[in-house]
Design a protein around this motif. Structure first.
Motif, mmCIF file in Angstrom:
data_model
loop_
_atom_site.group_PDB
_atom_site.id
_atom_site.type_symbol
_atom_site.label_atom_id
_atom_site.label_comp_id
_atom_site.label_asym_id
_atom_site.label_seq_id
_atom_site.Cartn_x
_atom_site.Cartn_y
_atom_site.Cartn_z
ATOM 1 N N SER A 109 -43.699 97.424 17.494
ATOM 2 C CA SER A 109 -42.826 97.125 18.634
ATOM 3 C C SER A 109 -42.097 95.808 18.435
ATOM 4 N N TRP A 110 -42.836 94.810 17.931
ATOM 5 C CA TRP A 110 -42.207 93.515 17.693
ATOM 6 C C TRP A 110 -41.087 93.642 16.661
ATOM 7 N N ARG A 113 -37.938 95.146 18.010
ATOM 8 C CA ARG A 113 -37.225 94.248 18.915
ATOM 9 C C ARG A 113 -36.624 93.032 18.217
ATOM 10 N N ASN A 114 -37.176 92.624 17.084
ATOM 11 C CA ASN A 114 -36.808 91.322 16.533
ATOM 12 C C ASN A 114 -36.302 91.307 15.100
ATOM 13 N N ILE A 123 -33.628 97.617 18.387
ATOM 14 C CA ILE A 123 -33.738 97.833 19.825
ATOM 15 C C ILE A 123 -32.365 98.014 20.467
ATOM 16 N N ASP A 124 -31.313 97.621 19.789
ATOM 17 C CA ASP A 124 -29.968 97.863 20.304
ATOM 18 C C ASP A 124 -29.631 99.346 20.305
ATOM 19 N N GLU A 127 -34.685 102.711 22.878
ATOM 20 C CA GLU A 127 -35.447 102.097 23.972
ATOM 21 C C GLU A 127 -36.822 102.749 24.020
ATOM 22 N N GLU A 230 -43.860 96.483 25.072
ATOM 23 C CA GLU A 230 -43.796 95.030 25.293
ATOM 24 C C GLU A 230 -44.860 94.343 24.440
#
Length: 416
Positions: A109-110, A113-114, A123-124, A127, A230
């Protein structure tokens, strides 16, 4: 032309291959536009990962040769770029990532997102819709209370992977939006005890039996306030939901808090209690010999690691309040001390055979006495410190394996 909405992304994790496959297949048939991706890491020690992609009747198996055989390389070199390509295909309306047994949802997940793919994170384009964790009721309790390494079962995510089975199994459950129960417990006691552990490590997370579920029910079971990928802030709340505070089947939750530092040598002695009869330990510690840095303590079954979680807000090099999460600012405000700021002990311990009173007493004994507290930070920094920068139990000879401590202690940052 209007921009296409982000594509829903689902993660499936678990230690049992067959139920993981069954859940991924169930989700595959949720809609014709569902793509299922699985990276098999069983030969990663040889630098080979086998990627399976299922989409609209296609079932492609592709061997990938990586320069460095590890989970990180699999994520960065193949999974993340593949997610972006799939998300931009008009025929794809959902992506399911069936994680390898060695993979935990949170680092993935990280990365989504990063980690930049080109000039933007994935993540763009996607979702998070849901994170599922498969719990094999026949073996899960033994897994989370045992001492086995992933390597003992041929499940490691790299040749240097020293994580325990318990670490991975608990991390998967704690990251889940929905727990999917597979197989039957060997007896009623195991079933009840497994449920008691889950009540405390994943409170309020819905549980659904795989054998009776359908895709719509699974996706519909995700609570409105679910994490959905998250990533946990090491300085955030240690408890989510409302775990029971009473004992059940010998399983009990201990919350230890204090606003004075640990003596490093006495804490080192007390740590043994976190390895015997304890299912899970998570939390932050303030150690007198290193007063500016928050220690992160995490145990699972018979494995325990201690690492750094960054500086306290009150430390000279601590982050500005505006740079940290609102949750961390709120927690710091509630406990702020005029001298020591946000420094504090905060540990959550799920016990099995250990006595909560003994754990509480040992940790209290490890705190500085009034006389030691009065000596001040200059004296504290001179205390003998068995932790150094990193620590892992059981203790190893530092001359034999000088770099081993950082591996296990810094597990949460493997993909960052």
């Amino acid at each position: 032309m209007p921009q296409r909405p982000r594509v829903p992304l689902v993660l499936v994790s678990g230690l049992a291959p067959a139920p993981n496959d069954a859940l991924a297949t169930l989700l595959l048939h949720a809609s014709p536009g569902t793509a299922v991706v699985h990276h098999d890491l069983r030969d990663i020690g040889s630098g080979v990962v086998r990627r399976r992609l299922q989409l609209r009747g296609r079932d492609e198996l592709t061997p990938l040769e990586l320069a460095h055989g590890c989970v990180n390389c699999t994520l960065r070199e193949d999974l993340l770029p593949l997610l972006r390509r799939l998300a931009r295909m008009p025929q794809v309306d959902r992506i399911v990532v069936r994680l390898d047994e060695a993979m935990e949802p949170e680092p993935v997940s990280w990365a989504v997102r990063n980690v930049l793919v080109g000039d933007r994170p994935v993540i763009d384009d996607v979702e998070f819709e849901a994170v599922f964790a498969v719990v094999d009721c026949a073996t899960w309790l033994a897994d989370v209370t045992g001492d086995d390494l992933l390597a003992d079962r041929g499940l490691q995510g790299s040749p240097e992977d020293e994580r325990t089975v318990a670490q991975v199994a608990l991390s998967q459950a704690e990251s889940a939006d929905v727990l999917v129960l597979a197989n039957a417990a060997p007896d009623a006691w195991t079933a009840a005890k497994s449920s008691a552990v889950l009540d405390r490590v994943a409170p309020s997370v819905p549980r659904i039996e795989l054998a009776r579920a359908n895709a719509a029910e699974l996706l519909g079971a995700v609570p409105a306030g679910a994490r959905r990928g998250e990533v946990t802030d090491l300085h955030g709340a240690l408890l989510r939901g409302e775990p029971p505070l009473h004992a059940d089947c010998g399983i009990e939750l201990v919350q230890f808090t204090a606003q004075r530092p640990f003596h490093p040598e006495r804490l080192h002695e007390a740590i043994d209690l976190l390895l015997e009869g304890v299912v899970r330990t998570r939390g932050r510690a303030w150690v007198a010999s290193q007063p500016d840095v928050a220690f992160w303590i995490e145990s699972a079954g018979g494995g325990l690691g201690i690492g750094h979680a960054g500086p306290w807000l009150a430390a000279p090099d601590g982050p500005a309040w505006a740079e940290v999460s609102p949750e961390r600012r709120t927690l710091a405000s509630l406990r702020w001390d005029p001298v020591h700021g946000d420094r504090a002990q905060e540990l959550v311990i799920v016990t099995d055979q250990a006595t909560p009173a003994e754990i509480e007493a040992a940790l209290q004994e490890a705190l500085l006495t009034d006389a030691e507290l009065a000596e001040g930070e200059a004296a504290w920094r001179e205390y003998p410190d068995p932790f150094g920068n990193w620590h892992e139990d059981p203790c190893e000879d530092p001359e034999e394996e000088p770099d081993r401590h950082a591996n296990a202690a810094n597990r949460k940052d493997e993909t960052r």
